[in-house]
Design an enzyme around this catalytic site. Structure first.
Site, PDB file in Angstrom:
ATOM      1  N   CYS A  28      -0.023 -15.622  -7.850  1.00 44.63           N
ATOM      2  CA  CYS A  28       0.853 -16.277  -6.877  1.00 44.63           C
ATOM      3  C   CYS A  28       0.347 -16.104  -5.448  1.00 44.63           C
ATOM      4  CB  CYS A  28       2.280 -15.749  -6.992  1.00 44.63           C
ATOM      5  SG  CYS A  28       2.441 -13.979  -6.673  1.00 44.63           S
ATOM      6  N   HIS A  30     -14.742  -6.160  -2.223  1.00 45.26           N
ATOM      7  CA  HIS A  30     -13.527  -6.982  -2.221  1.00 45.26           C
ATOM      8  C   HIS A  30     -12.830  -6.915  -3.576  1.00 45.26           C
ATOM      9  CE1 HIS A  30     -10.718 -10.211  -1.392  1.00 45.26           C
ATOM     10  NE2 HIS A  30     -11.137 -10.840  -2.479  1.00 45.26           N
TER      11      HIS A  30
END
Length: 430
Positions: free
Chosen positions: A54, A103
């Site tokens: 999301c 990351h």
């Protein structure tokens, strides 16, 4: 890492793109799986994993160095849209090699999440990796990277208190509603959706003293199951809008690819409600509620991006733990980079070992033909002896090969070993 190969992460998240943009790039597992099965169509794109949640849409990929633009093509085809250079510049980020590794580890450790310390992202990364593996889209490099990243995420949660008293998106939604209504004991809430997010929301609502809970879902069986668990009432989708004049708060978290609540429907609802205020909290991506609903008198509409203020109030302690987590991440990045350095020498090492073992087995078989009466135990002794001779002979060359991996001496040593032992040349991808 193999010479000529490059690690790249391309994506957008809650920090770089609003929900109105993110929802356009929210992908179902089926779409991701089909896209990854067609990876062979993209020249110079060797491996890929697609993560879609999301709050983020990301592609982690191994490409031929200097061919990073192939990811833009894959991104566009995967999302069935053509994105301009301006779009990539405005909304997306790109990390390469070591930055790409760091990351991903920050993602699995929940340091890059809207809610630092939340627990869902680790399982979402595992699921994304499993889909890519099943589609045949990963190999040595991404297998190494994702296994290490998942282990790092677990390590951060074990060795720090980053997840201690952590809020979740569903918790933040309940806190947002609490800020308006205060005491839930006189409120009624409708949950649109019956998945994991809805269940977490229901848990938080009941812990705050909610007395009246309704659950609506496309599959009524799941609505009944969730409602029964919390003493609520399941509602058929066909009956939802007849109920909305009775509820105070609607929290939506469905997986629908389209709106489930439209302005035209809510106009009729608000006409019946009169002056009674209605709060809608839409924590789904793609969004469940048409944005124009928020323009109606008496309606307060919030989406997932509006939860940041609630999250920030609970952030200070986890930020201290995030510093400890970053140290762990750096250790894991360094360890993974060391492994990648060795990958460049692995093909020649494997070839040398294979050739030595082939010769060992051949000569052992020749000797056995001259010793037909040898016992099984004696054969095992001879086999172990020949194996140890090969292993000890190769130990020093292997150590030297490892020590030169990633250095200026690597190419010279690889060439010398191939010539000395007449080994096959590596393919262009190596």
């Amino acid at each position: 890492m193999k010479s000529g190969m490059q690690l790249i992460a391309l994506g957008l998240n809650h920090k770089t793109a609003p929900v109105a943009v993110r929802e356009k790039f929210s992908l179902s597992p089926e779409v991701i799986r089909d896209g990854l099965k067609k990876l062979y169509k993209y020249e110079h794109l060797r491996e890929a994993v697609v993560l879609s949640t999301c709050n983020r849409s990301e592609i982690y990929a191994v490409v031929r160095r200097g061919s990073g633009n192939v990811l833009a093509s894959f991104w566009g085809d995967l999302n069935n849209t053509e994105c301009s250079p301006e779009f990539f510049e405005q909304y997306t980020y790109k990390y390469e090699d070591e930055d790409c590794i760091e990351h991903l580890l920050r993602v699995t450790s929940s340091l890059d999440s809207l809610v630092i310390g939340e627990g869902q992202i680790l399982s979402q990364v595992k699921h994304a990796y499993a889909i890519a593996q099943a589609a045949g889209a990963t190999s040595t490099i991404l297998n190494l990277m994702f296994n290490r990243a998942i282990a790092a995420g677990k390590r951060v949660r074990t060795e720090t208190r980053i997840a201690f008293n952590a809020v979740s998106v569903s918790y933040a939604a309940v806190e947002l509603a609490k800020g308006t209504f205060g005491d839930f004991s006189h409120c009624s809430v409708l949950l649109f959706g019956a998945g994991k997010m809805a269940e977490l929301t229901a848990t938080h609502l009941m812990s705050q003293g909610l007395k009246k809970l309704y659950v609506a879902n496309r599959h009524i069986e799941r609505a009944i199951q969730l409602a029964d668990k919390y003493g609520g009432t399941a509602v058929d989708l066909n009956d939802v809008f007849g109920l909305l004049d009775q509820v105070d708060i609607i929290i939506t978290s469905t997986g629908a690819p389209h709106y489930v609540i439209y302005k035209r429907d809510m106009m009729r609802v608000m006409a019946v409600r009169g002056d009674k205020q209605l709060m809608l909290i839409d924590i789904a991506v793609p969004r469940d509620v048409e944005p124009e609903v928020g323009c109606l008198p008496g309606v307060k509409l919030f989406n997932i991006d509006d939860l940041e203020a609630v999250v920030d109030d609970n952030l200070q302690e986890r930020q201290r733990e995030a510093i400890r987590a970053q140290r762990i991440i750096q250790e894991e990045v360094d360890a993974l980079l060391e492994r990648f350095n060795y990958l460049s020498m692995q093909p020649v090492m494997a070839q040398l070992t294979d050739k030595a073992d082939f010769i060992r087995e051949r000569e052992l078989k020749r000797a056995m033909r001259k010793l037909p009466d040898i016992s099984e135990e004696e054969y095992k002794v001879m086999e172990r002896m020949t194996h140890m001779i090969v292993r000890k002979l190769l130990r020093d060359p292997m150590r030297m090969v490892n020590n030169t991996a990633g250095t200026s001496r690597e190419r010279v040593l690889k060439y010398a070993i191939r010539k000395l032992f007449k080994l096959q040349e590596e393919s262009i991808d190596e």
